[in-house]
Design a protein around this motif. Structure first.
Motif, short mmCIF file in Angstrom:
data_model
loop_
_atom_site.label_atom_id
_atom_site.label_comp_id
_atom_site.label_asym_id
_atom_site.label_seq_id
_atom_site.Cartn_x
_atom_site.Cartn_y
_atom_site.Cartn_z
N VAL A 136 1.00 -1.16 0.03
CA VAL A 136 0.06 0.21 0.00
C VAL A 136 0.80 1.18 0.03
O VAL A 136 0.42 2.54 0.21
N ASN A 137 2.04 1.04 -0.12
CA ASN A 137 3.10 2.04 -0.40
C ASN A 137 3.17 2.91 -1.68
O ASN A 137 3.01 2.23 -2.51
N ARG A 138 3.16 4.30 -1.69
CA ARG A 138 3.03 4.90 -2.74
C ARG A 138 4.20 4.85 -3.64
O ARG A 138 4.24 4.50 -4.69
N GLN A 139 5.46 4.63 -3.08
CA GLN A 139 6.53 4.29 -3.96
C GLN A 139 6.67 2.99 -4.56
O GLN A 139 6.87 2.71 -5.71
N MET A 140 6.15 1.99 -3.77
CA MET A 140 5.94 0.73 -4.32
C MET A 140 5.09 0.73 -5.59
O MET A 140 5.12 0.05 -6.50
N HIS A 141 3.84 1.28 -5.24
CA HIS A 141 2.71 1.39 -6.42
C HIS A 141 3.36 2.20 -7.64
O HIS A 141 3.01 1.78 -8.75
N GLU A 142 4.18 3.10 -7.34
CA GLU A 142 4.87 3.53 -8.57
C GLU A 142 5.74 2.74 -9.50
O GLU A 142 5.77 2.72 -10.61
N LEU A 143 6.35 2.05 -8.51
CA LEU A 143 7.46 1.02 -9.19
C LEU A 143 6.48 -0.19 -9.90
O LEU A 143 6.80 -0.34 -11.19
N VAL A 144 5.51 -0.58 -9.38
CA VAL A 144 4.70 -1.60 -10.00
C VAL A 144 3.90 -1.18 -11.37
O VAL A 144 3.93 -1.68 -12.19
N GLN A 145 3.51 0.23 -11.22
CA GLN A 145 2.92 0.84 -12.57
C GLN A 145 3.91 0.99 -13.73
O GLN A 145 3.71 0.79 -14.77
N LEU A 146 5.28 1.12 -13.29
CA LEU A 146 6.39 1.33 -14.23
C LEU A 146 6.75 -0.33 -15.02
O LEU A 146 7.14 -0.26 -16.00
N LEU A 147 6.44 -1.19 -14.04
CA LEU A 147 6.90 -2.60 -14.64
C LEU A 147 6.38 -3.09 -15.96
O LEU A 147 7.40 -3.72 -16.92
N PRO A 148 5.22 -3.00 -16.45
CA PRO A 148 4.82 -3.26 -17.68
C PRO A 148 5.31 -2.76 -18.84
O PRO A 148 5.94 -3.22 -19.72
N ASP A 149 5.76 -1.23 -18.59
CA ASP A 149 6.55 -0.52 -19.83
C ASP A 149 7.74 -1.13 -19.69
O ASP A 149 8.58 -0.97 -20.81
N VAL A 150 8.43 -1.19 -18.60
CA VAL A 150 9.85 -1.59 -18.48
C VAL A 150 10.01 -2.79 -19.24
O VAL A 150 11.10 -3.10 -19.78
N ALA A 151 9.22 -3.95 -18.91
CA ALA A 151 9.29 -5.08 -19.45
C ALA A 151 9.21 -5.19 -20.88
O ALA A 151 9.97 -6.00 -21.69
N LYS A 152 8.42 -4.50 -21.43
CA LYS A 152 8.10 -4.38 -22.85
C LYS A 152 9.45 -3.84 -23.39
O LYS A 152 9.85 -3.83 -24.95
N SER A 153 10.19 -2.95 -22.95
CA SER A 153 11.20 -1.98 -23.44
C SER A 153 12.27 -2.76 -23.90
O SER A 153 13.05 -2.33 -24.86
N GLU A 154 12.65 -3.92 -23.40
CA GLU A 154 14.05 -4.71 -23.57
C GLU A 154 15.19 -4.10 -23.10
O GLU A 154 16.41 -4.53 -23.41
N CYS A 155 14.97 -2.89 -22.36
CA CYS A 155 16.20 -2.20 -21.91
C CYS A 155 16.94 -2.87 -21.03
O CYS A 155 16.34 -3.72 -20.03
N ASN A 156 18.31 -2.53 -20.62
CA ASN A 156 18.83 -3.25 -19.30
C ASN A 156 18.29 -2.45 -18.05
O ASN A 156 17.81 -1.35 -18.26
N VAL A 157 18.04 -3.01 -16.90
CA VAL A 157 17.55 -2.61 -15.85
C VAL A 157 18.43 -2.88 -14.75
O VAL A 157 18.97 -4.07 -14.42
N LEU A 158 18.57 -2.04 -13.93
CA LEU A 158 19.25 -2.03 -12.55
C LEU A 158 18.21 -2.03 -11.31
O LEU A 158 17.45 -1.26 -11.10
#
Length: 435
Positions: A136-158
């Motif tokens: 229920v943490n705001r920072q975690m929610h923002e991270l989760v919302q990013l994941l689908p776009d990050v996944a599709k991008s094929e870029c390197n992730v740290l």
């Protein structure tokens, strides 16, 4: 066509077109026009591959196979390019057309737009992949919302975060939501192996490369081809090996140990660490060029101690998980036990909380997890008498910290401390903490 046949042909909800033996379109219905964007007058007289432009048109075309071998094709999934230039998934079925004497004169193809169905499936896949990320943490929610776009991008992730915070779970979700989800997902812990073993594990080796190399062995870059490779605790990688990793990241090339052959890999590289890589760069243990190469997108997971509101929802999530696994009828965590969990600092983060709930499932023989079922270390630090953590802070400091964590909300602070809201108000007033 006869009038009735033409009426039926134009009324079919699926796209339908016919071709002669040379795959030249002879008829094209209204649904085909709507799906492809081409009008019948533009399509008729053209080769079907000029209109549909699928990835299979010149290789394994279902219509071509049907014309050559007279075999039916059922529900083949292909992607076409519409007139507007958009890629569109369709389901294709084909069969031959025969004249009155039974001779093959062409073929007919039925096709259906799959974009709505696949979009729904994608959303369901995303929901399933994200089910284990509970917060229920705001920072975690923002991270989760990013994941689908990050996944599709094929870029390197740290992925950065303290040990036990869920870095591998985030990496697994990225893989599951990516176009590589049907490929391999491999994790290797860079801190678990000495440099020489890690190098052979990553790059593989040829027979005779060293004394015990009795046969060729492919490395993880080879095995992860077409999939995802997670390099966990990358900060522990030897600097000499970092140079070779940089080459892989730059052009996908590597050499197995003992080989002069250059191989290529199509593995997507994800990296995870609990260290501050900027500090590692300053200390000379991590290469700056490698840092910038792996850090196209950085995902930071906050420690569980910084998001105490997540403790109850995570505890409930793990309770459901272990109830299903053990078939025990434990239905909840008792309020006093939950209060202890909320006061505990969780240096081991989410993994430690999961272990605590699993420990409680072993110890509990009733239907409710109570304080005595929790690990002793958690009880020692999180245990409280009248809301005070023994041997750590004064009662005033404990109350003040709880109020700060909940932005002055007394109800939530009292819930965390395991005392009544009125008791908290009385104590806070006595210590001069608000009105």
């Amino acid at each position: 066509m006869h009038d009735v046949s033409e009426l039926i042909f134009q009324s079919i909800s699926d796209g339908v077109f016919t071709v002669d033996r040379n795959r030249i379109i002879t008829a094209f219905n209204k649904a085909a026009e709507l799906i492809t964007g081409f009008e019948a007058r533009e399509a008729v007289g053209k080769h079907c591959f000029d209109i549909f432009r699928t990835e299979l048109c010149h290789t394994r075309c279902p219509l071509k196979d049907t014309l050559q071998h007279h075999d039916r094709v059922e529900d083949a999934r292909v992607s076409i390019i519409t007139k507007e230039g958009c890629e569109l998934p369709i389901s294709v079925s084909t069969t031959v057309l025969r004249d009155d004497e039974g001779r093959v004169v062409g073929a007919v193809e039925f096709f259906r737009d799959l974009s709505t169905l696949e979009d729904l499936q994608r959303r369901l896949d995303e929901r399933r992949a994200l089910e284990d990320i509970v917060s229920v943490n705001r920072q975690m929610h923002e991270l989760v919302q990013l994941l689908p776009d990050v996944a599709k991008s094929e870029c390197n992730v740290l992925i950065r975060g303290p040990s036990g915070s869920g870095k591998e779970l985030i990496a697994q979700v990225i893989h599951s939501l990516s176009p590589r989800k049907y490929g391999p997902y491999i994790r290797i812990n860079c801190a678990a192996l000495p440099a020489t073993l890690l190098e052979s594990e990553l790059f593989g080796y040829e027979k005779g490369a060293f004394t015990d190399a009795k046969r060729d062995k492919p490395g993880q870059f080879c095995l992860a081809n077409g999939g995802t490779l997670l390099l966990d605790e990358i900060s522990e990688m030897d600097p000499a090996l970092q140079v070779k990793l940089l080459r892989v990241l730059n052009n996908g090339e590597y050499q197995p140990l003992g080989s002069t052959k250059t191989l290529r890999t199509d593995a997507r590289i994800l990296a995870a660490t609990n260290a501050d890589l900027q500090e590692c760069i300053a200390a000379g243990t991590f290469r700056a060029d490698l840092y910038f190469r792996i850090n196209v997108v950085e995902l930071c997971i906050p420690p569980l101690g910084d998001r105490p509101a997540d403790i109850p929802v995570l505890a409930d999530h793990f309770l459901k998980k272990f109830r299903k696994k053990t078939r025990k009828s434990i239905r909840r965590v008792a309020p006093d036990a939950l209060a202890i969990l909320r006061r505990y600092s969780f240096p081991g983060n989410v993994r430690e909380l999961e272990n605590a709930i699993e420990h409680a499932f072993v110890m509990c023989h009733g239907d409710e997890i109570e304080s005595q079922h929790l690990p002793a270390a958690i009880n020692r630090e999180g245990g409280a008498v009248n809301g005070v953590t023994p041997g750590k802070k004064s009662e005033r400091e404990v109350i003040l910290d709880a109020l700060r964590r909940h932005d002055g909300n007394r109800s939530r602070a009292a819930e965390e401390l395991g005392i009544h809201r009125t008791t908290l108000w009385r104590k806070a007033k006595a210590y001069g903490l608000g009105e």
